[in-house]
Design a protein around this motif. Structure first.
Motif, mmCIF file in Angstrom:
data_model
loop_
_atom_site.group_PDB
_atom_site.id
_atom_site.type_symbol
_atom_site.label_atom_id
_atom_site.label_comp_id
_atom_site.label_asym_id
_atom_site.label_seq_id
_atom_site.Cartn_x
_atom_site.Cartn_y
_atom_site.Cartn_z
ATOM 1 N N THR A 118 0.815 -1.189 -0.099
ATOM 2 C CA THR A 118 0.048 -0.041 -0.172
ATOM 3 C C THR A 118 0.819 1.176 -0.009
ATOM 4 O OG1 THR A 118 -1.684 -1.252 1.159
ATOM 5 C CG2 THR A 118 -2.121 1.158 1.164
ATOM 6 N N PHE A 119 1.807 1.431 0.918
ATOM 7 C CA PHE A 119 2.705 2.566 1.182
ATOM 8 C C PHE A 119 4.139 2.056 1.460
ATOM 9 C CE2 PHE A 119 -1.420 4.394 2.139
ATOM 10 C CZ PHE A 119 -1.215 5.581 1.283
ATOM 11 N N ASN A 120 5.055 2.593 0.662
ATOM 12 C CA ASN A 120 6.676 2.673 1.054
ATOM 13 C C ASN A 120 7.114 3.976 0.925
ATOM 14 O OD1 ASN A 120 7.359 -0.070 1.358
ATOM 15 N ND2 ASN A 120 6.654 -0.605 -0.697
ATOM 16 N N ALA A 121 7.951 4.350 2.214
ATOM 17 C CA ALA A 121 8.800 5.649 2.081
ATOM 18 C C ALA A 121 9.920 5.316 1.125
ATOM 19 C CB ALA A 121 9.014 5.967 3.586
ATOM 20 N N GLY A 122 10.315 6.458 0.798
ATOM 21 C CA GLY A 122 11.651 6.319 0.000
ATOM 22 C C GLY A 122 12.249 7.848 -0.509
ATOM 23 N N THR A 123 13.146 7.770 -1.309
ATOM 24 C CA THR A 123 13.905 8.964 -1.766
ATOM 25 C C THR A 123 13.834 9.087 -3.319
ATOM 26 O OG1 THR A 123 15.287 9.008 0.281
ATOM 27 C CG2 THR A 123 15.980 10.244 -1.682
ATOM 28 N N LEU A 124 13.327 10.083 -3.778
ATOM 29 C CA LEU A 124 13.038 10.284 -5.253
ATOM 30 C C LEU A 124 14.654 10.342 -5.670
ATOM 31 C CD1 LEU A 124 10.957 10.618 -7.596
ATOM 32 C CD2 LEU A 124 11.176 12.918 -7.051
ATOM 33 N N ARG A 125 15.071 9.494 -6.886
ATOM 34 C CA ARG A 125 16.296 9.411 -7.425
ATOM 35 C C ARG A 125 16.245 9.742 -8.795
ATOM 36 N NH1 ARG A 125 19.002 10.013 -2.881
ATOM 37 N NH2 ARG A 125 19.002 8.192 -1.490
ATOM 38 N N TYR A 126 15.031 9.547 -9.488
ATOM 39 C CA TYR A 126 15.083 10.024 -10.957
ATOM 40 C C TYR A 126 13.625 10.523 -11.383
ATOM 41 C CZ TYR A 126 15.110 8.933 -16.016
ATOM 42 O OH TYR A 126 14.741 8.976 -17.506
ATOM 43 N N ILE A 127 13.853 11.523 -12.260
ATOM 44 C CA ILE A 127 12.676 11.982 -12.957
ATOM 45 C C ILE A 127 12.711 12.083 -14.244
ATOM 46 C CG2 ILE A 127 11.156 13.811 -12.937
ATOM 47 C CD1 ILE A 127 11.743 14.979 -10.197
#
Length: 135
Positions: A25-34
């Motif tokens: 459902t949910f996972n926390a993380g860091t945006l690494r690519y757009i």
């Protein structure tokens, strides 16, 4: 609408990834690519490094059809990277701190070692008391 949503994000942002599959459902993380993908150059995609071990599918490198490998980002640990649509990502409030298993592993190991030392000391102390009581 999705482009407007994606424009609110930057690489390095802390995010929640949601609705990836029935079990997640949910996972926390860091945006690494757009950006876009080799196989989908018209659409924006987000690459996210998830906090939890083995919660992802890769380390930021994909093998596309025909065996073409492309690195979109690099994770610190294997199988913590995912690529998803921006609509599946929301910002994490800046003041929230998420702990992964890795964050507590060392303190937990230290606590276990300290508990073992205390148990040894308690056992030795009990033996000394018993010996003193016997005398």
């Amino acid at each position: 609408e999705e482009k407007l949503h994606a424009a609110k994000f930057g690489v390095g942002d802390r995010v929640w990834v949601h609705k990836l599959s029935e079990g997640q459902t949910f996972n926390a993380g860091t945006l690494r690519y757009i950006g876009n993908l080799l196989t989908d150059p018209r659409q924006n995609w987000f690459g996210v490094e998830l906090d939890c071990n083995d919660a992802g599918k890769h380390d930021g490198e994909l093998t596309h059809q025909g065996g073409i490998k492309k690195r979109y980002f690099k994770t610190l640990r294997p199988k913590t990277g995912i690529l998803c649509r921006p609509k599946n990502v929301i910002h994490v409030a800046k003041h929230f701190k998420f702990l992964s298993v890795d964050d507590i592993k060392e303190p937990l190991e230290t606590a276990n070692k300290n508990a073992e030392k205390l148990e040894v000391a308690y056992t030795e102390n009990s033996k000394l008391r018993k010996k003193a009581d016997d005398e």
